[in-house]
Design a protein around this motif. Structure first.
Motif, short mmCIF file in Angstrom:
data_model
loop_
_atom_site.label_atom_id
_atom_site.label_comp_id
_atom_site.label_asym_id
_atom_site.label_seq_id
_atom_site.Cartn_x
_atom_site.Cartn_y
_atom_site.Cartn_z
N UNK A 143 45.75 39.86 36.14
CA UNK A 143 45.07 41.07 36.61
C UNK A 143 44.20 40.82 37.69
N UNK A 144 44.03 41.96 38.42
CA UNK A 144 43.36 42.23 39.91
C UNK A 144 42.09 43.03 39.49
N UNK A 145 41.02 42.94 40.02
CA UNK A 145 40.00 43.90 40.07
C UNK A 145 40.46 45.25 39.75
N UNK A 146 39.92 46.08 38.81
CA UNK A 146 40.49 47.37 38.53
C UNK A 146 41.50 47.29 37.44
N UNK A 211 56.09 50.00 40.81
CA UNK A 211 55.19 49.62 42.18
C UNK A 211 53.73 50.02 41.89
N UNK A 212 53.55 50.68 41.01
CA UNK A 212 51.91 51.11 40.94
C UNK A 212 51.34 50.03 40.17
N UNK A 213 52.00 49.48 39.42
CA UNK A 213 51.34 48.31 38.25
C UNK A 213 51.23 47.27 38.63
N UNK A 214 52.30 46.69 39.50
CA UNK A 214 52.46 45.15 39.77
C UNK A 214 52.83 45.02 41.15
N UNK A 215 52.37 43.88 41.80
CA UNK A 215 52.70 43.41 43.27
C UNK A 215 52.75 42.13 43.27
N UNK A 216 53.50 41.73 44.40
CA UNK A 216 53.88 40.07 44.65
C UNK A 216 53.10 39.74 45.96
N UNK A 223 46.73 43.41 47.65
CA UNK A 223 47.16 43.71 46.11
C UNK A 223 46.83 45.09 45.51
N UNK A 224 45.61 45.38 46.02
CA UNK A 224 45.18 46.69 45.37
C UNK A 224 44.89 46.60 43.81
N UNK A 225 44.58 47.53 42.87
CA UNK A 225 44.39 47.47 41.70
C UNK A 225 45.79 47.47 40.89
#
Length: 341
Positions: A143-146, A211-216, A223-225
């Motif tokens: 998990x990233x910030x947010x 795409x709005x929930x996970x990132x590579x 990365x965003x939230x």
């Protein structure tokens, strides 16, 4: 004055072994009052599932000479004077250097690691008999910030669908912090770089679906939230806390295997050095038999090649790695030199 010392007796393959424990009353987790002796008793209580998940493979020890609030360092190589029951195996690191690395095969060896002030155990994804070819595909949902643990749970369910479509059966555990670790048992037919590519293929497929929930995105600024799917944990000599390993966090949380059925209701903060022995006695080990049925990564490698053909190339490696073939520049995007207008 000599430091206080006690002796613990534990069963071994050739009968009982006695393991000395110095400074047993030293507070490893001062905020919750957990001592070195209590950690040793915890490791005895969980030794069977712990060794099933982490034994007979190269392991790095994260050691805290004072407490988890103090400084730490990693040990990989067996020190001089280690008892004979503390084994080792020669491994090849990413630099090409070869060196012996610790292997834990019995309870006494785990207690020896505790005596050496180990708090967190970091096992490789391969076994001592074949250190170059992993027996597990591992994915870290970070998990990233947010975002929080609940977001990681949603991502984990989506990842489970992706992996099952690829012919693999995922198992899951808490990280001991905010994230989740997804493991798939695999046949040891491919080396680490191939398994990393299989992880990237699964991560990219999950990213397409969520795409709005996970990132590579490797770079934090991009990365965003979202939940970061950490593909680089699949690399050689890159490890995460093992199943039933404590974490060096103030509340003595533990990286804990769970079932998919209970995942939505899990409170990772409730899994601690003090609570896990009772959980095991009541529910058993959710990861029992994990390596009994191993899948193959062929489908994921087909997806990797499909993405390669579509123009999606290699992703960045960790900074300590040598420059790898096809790797993009290792420069933070905001600092990259812009082409002339």
């Amino acid at each position: 004055m000599a430091s206080e010392r006690i002796t613990l007796t534990v069963p071994g393959p050739e009968g009982d072994r006695e393991v000395g424990l110095s400074s047993p009353n030293r507070m490893l987790w001062p905020e919750v009052g957990i001592t070195k002796h209590e950690l040793a008793e915890y490791m005895i209580a969980v030794s069977v599932p712990f060794l099933t998940a982490n034994g007979d493979r190269p392991v790095s020890l994260e050691r805290y000479p004072d407490s988890v609030a103090g400084e730490s360092f990693f040990s990989k190589n067996p020190p001089k004077g280690a008892p004979a029951y503390v084994e080792s195996v020669t491994v090849t690191y990413n630099s090409g250097r070869r060196h012996p690395q610790l292997v834990l095969t019995e309870t006494a060896a785990v207690l020896w690691a505790v005596q050496m002030n180990t708090v967190v155990f970091h096992p490789w994804a391969s076994l001592a008999g074949d250190t170059d070819n992993p027996v597990e595909l591992r994915i870290d949902l970070d998990p990233q910030p947010g975002t929080d643990f609940a977001d990681a749970v949603v991502a984990a369910h989506g990842l489970r669908e992706v992996l099952r479509e690829a012919g693999l059966e995922p198992w899951i555990k808490t990280s001991g912090n905010r994230g989740l670790h997804v493991f798939c048992p695999i046949e040891p037919t491919h080396e680490f770089l191939d398994v990393r590519h299989a992880v990237i293929a699964a991560a990219r497929e999950l990213e397409r679906r969520m795409p709005d929930l996970v990132t590579t995105n490797w770079w934090k600024e991009e990365r965003g939230e979202r939940i970061f799917v950490d593909f680089n944990q699949a690399n050689r000599d890159r490890t995460m806390a093992g199943a039933y390993s404590p974490r060096a966090l103030a509340t003595a949380t533990v990286s804990t295997p769970v079932t998919w059925d209970e995942l939505d209701e899990v409170d990772p903060a409730s899994f601690t050095v003090r609570s896990i022995p009772e959980r095991l006695s009541v529910t058993g080990d959710p990861w029992a038999g994990l390596l009994d049925r191993r899948g193959r990564i062929d489908v994921l490698l087909e997806w990797w090649q499909r993405d390669q053909d579509a123009g999606l190339g290699e992703l960045p490696f960790p900074p300590e790695f040598p420059k790898m073939p096809g790797e993009p520049p290792r420069v933070q995007p905001s600092r990259a030199r812009k082409p002339d207008a």
